[in-house]
Write a protein that holds these residues in place. Structure first.
Motif, PDB file in Angstrom:
ATOM      1  N   ALA A 124       0.829  -1.204   0.000  1.00  0.00           N
ATOM      2  CA  ALA A 124       0.000   0.000   0.000  1.00  0.00           C
ATOM      3  C   ALA A 124       0.866   1.257   0.000  1.00  0.00           C
ATOM      4  CB  ALA A 124      -0.929  -0.002   1.218  1.00  0.00           C
ATOM      5  N   ALA A 125       1.942   1.235   0.788  1.00  0.00           N
ATOM      6  CA  ALA A 125       2.853   2.383   0.826  1.00  0.00           C
ATOM      7  C   ALA A 125       3.531   2.579  -0.524  1.00  0.00           C
ATOM      8  CB  ALA A 125       3.893   2.185   1.928  1.00  0.00           C
ATOM      9  N   HIS A 126       3.882   1.464  -1.164  1.00  0.00           N
ATOM     10  CA  HIS A 126       4.498   1.526  -2.492  1.00  0.00           C
ATOM     11  C   HIS A 126       3.536   2.123  -3.510  1.00  0.00           C
ATOM     12  CE1 HIS A 126       6.352   0.403  -6.225  1.00  0.00           C
ATOM     13  NE2 HIS A 126       5.490  -0.547  -6.467  1.00  0.00           N
ATOM     14  N   ALA A 127       2.289   1.686  -3.476  1.00  0.00           N
ATOM     15  CA  ALA A 127       1.284   2.209  -4.401  1.00  0.00           C
ATOM     16  C   ALA A 127       1.070   3.707  -4.184  1.00  0.00           C
ATOM     17  CB  ALA A 127      -0.035   1.451  -4.227  1.00  0.00           C
ATOM     18  N   GLU A 128       1.087   4.130  -2.924  1.00  0.00           N
ATOM     19  CA  GLU A 128       0.911   5.552  -2.636  1.00  0.00           C
ATOM     20  C   GLU A 128       2.100   6.365  -3.131  1.00  0.00           C
ATOM     21  OE1 GLU A 128      -0.513   9.200  -1.253  1.00  0.00           O
ATOM     22  OE2 GLU A 128      -1.497   7.313  -1.779  1.00  0.00           O
ATOM     23  N   ARG A 129       3.309   5.830  -3.003  1.00  0.00           N
ATOM     24  CA  ARG A 129       4.484   6.541  -3.518  1.00  0.00           C
ATOM     25  C   ARG A 129       4.418   6.673  -5.033  1.00  0.00           C
ATOM     26  NH1 ARG A 129       7.132   3.452   0.551  1.00  0.00           N
ATOM     27  NH2 ARG A 129       7.713   1.840  -0.948  1.00  0.00           N
TER      28      ARG A 129
ATOM     29  N   ARG B  45       1.694   6.776  -6.793  1.00  0.00           N
ATOM     30  CA  ARG B  45       0.642   7.751  -7.104  1.00  0.00           C
ATOM     31  C   ARG B  45       1.175   9.173  -6.976  1.00  0.00           C
ATOM     32  NH1 ARG B  45      -2.511  11.156  -4.884  1.00  0.00           N
ATOM     33  NH2 ARG B  45      -1.712  10.728  -2.792  1.00  0.00           N
ATOM     34  N   ARG B  46       1.889   9.447  -5.868  1.00  0.00           N
ATOM     35  CA  ARG B  46       2.427  10.789  -5.660  1.00  0.00           C
ATOM     36  C   ARG B  46       3.462  11.136  -6.722  1.00  0.00           C
ATOM     37  NH1 ARG B  46       2.839   9.210  -0.103  1.00  0.00           N
ATOM     38  NH2 ARG B  46       5.122   9.139  -0.352  1.00  0.00           N
TER      39      ARG B  46
END
Length: 293
Positions: A240-245, A247-248
């Motif tokens: 999830a953290a990877h996906a958010e990075r 996205r940003r």
């Protein structure tokens, strides 16, 4: 004599005394007095690369860590890393860093690798990348493991920092030299199993020396009654953290008019697939090293 690296270690030891850390070690005599070796270290806290270097000083040795190429670009960190002769790892040029590590090993250096690649939020041993075993085979050098327990109480992913006066115990155990063998995946799995067993032994000894683990403590694995994520939950958090990075980054690139292929071209490689873990983005300076096949 490497005065700069020696000075950094001396400063670190002074800092540990100020912090009130109680560092205990066993097996430090297993570090070779000379000659190359791959040093595989488990990863529960941001300062593991500092702690793991202490037992190597039994024979006045230095560990050359495989670290993210981005760290070497930092105006302060970069010169420090180069002065200490650490090895940059560029995901777009993995073979280059692999070859450099093998060359250092053949020259008699100790090369440090975190085979889990990133911090284990569960404080259990994650799956290993196979690059460490491949390097040992290519250079014909042994493998040593350094298993650490307690470092997550100082600073770890998802937990508050306790840098001022944590006054916590940290335990380490260095294995006897291990001879790498093929199949590589089988050897890697065997070393992972060995390190998990050592970790569990350290955890039991930690409780005997320093009291039972607090029920529900966030730095204690679920297996021991803590509230840290399970391995599966930790994997989901990392993804999830990877996906958010991603996205940003995509939003930032779009705002700056940068296409994904442009970013890859600047890095000298193909576009990074979204499903691949980006260990260069989580604030951790170390890396699992190249996983050349």
């Amino acid at each position: 004599m490497e005065l700069f690296y020696t000075g950094i270690i001396g400063f670190a030891r002074l800092l540990f005394r100020i912090q009130g850390l109680k560092i205990s070690m066993s097996g430090e005599q297993n570090f070779p007095a000379r000659g190359g070796a791959v040093v595989m270290i488990n990863h529960t806290g941001y300062f593991d690369f500092v702690y793991a270097g202490i037992p190597a000083r039994e024979h006045k040795r230095f560990i050359r860590y495989m670290a993210k190429a981005e760290v070497f670009d930092h105006p302060v960190g970069g010169p420090v890393m180069r002065k200490m002769k650490h090895i940059p790892v560029d995901r777009a040029a993995g073979k280059e860093s692999f070859d450099e590590a093998v060359s250092r090993l053949r020259a008699g250096e100790l090369v440090g690798v975190f085979p889990e690649a990133t911090i284990s939020r569960s404080f259990e041993i994650k799956d290993f990348k196979s690059g460490a075993v491949r390097m040992a085979l290519a250079a014909d050098v042994p493998i040593l493991t350094v298993t650490i327990w307690g470092s997550q109480r100082v600073w770890s992913k998802g937990l508050p920092k306790k840098l001022l006066r944590p006054k916590v115990p940290i335990m380490m155990e260095v294995s006897e030299p291990i001879t790498a063998y093929e199949p590589v995946d089988e050897c890697t799995a065997q070393i992972r199993s060995q390190m998990q067993a050592t970790l569990e032994k350290l955890q039991d000894e930690y409780a005997r020396r320093h009291g039972p683990y607090p029920a529900g403590a966030n730095w204690v694995p679920v297996r021991l009654g803590g509230s840290a994520p399970t391995l599966d939950e930790a994997t989901a958090l990392d993804e999830a953290a990877h996906a958010e990075r991603l996205r940003r980054r995509a939003e930032k690139d779009a705002a700056n008019g940068v296409a994904p292929d442009d970013r890859a071209a600047k890095a000298g490689g193909a576009p990074t697939r979204s499903e691949e873990p980006r260990e260069t983005d989580d604030g951790d300076p170390v890396t699992g090293g190249p996983d050349i096949r």
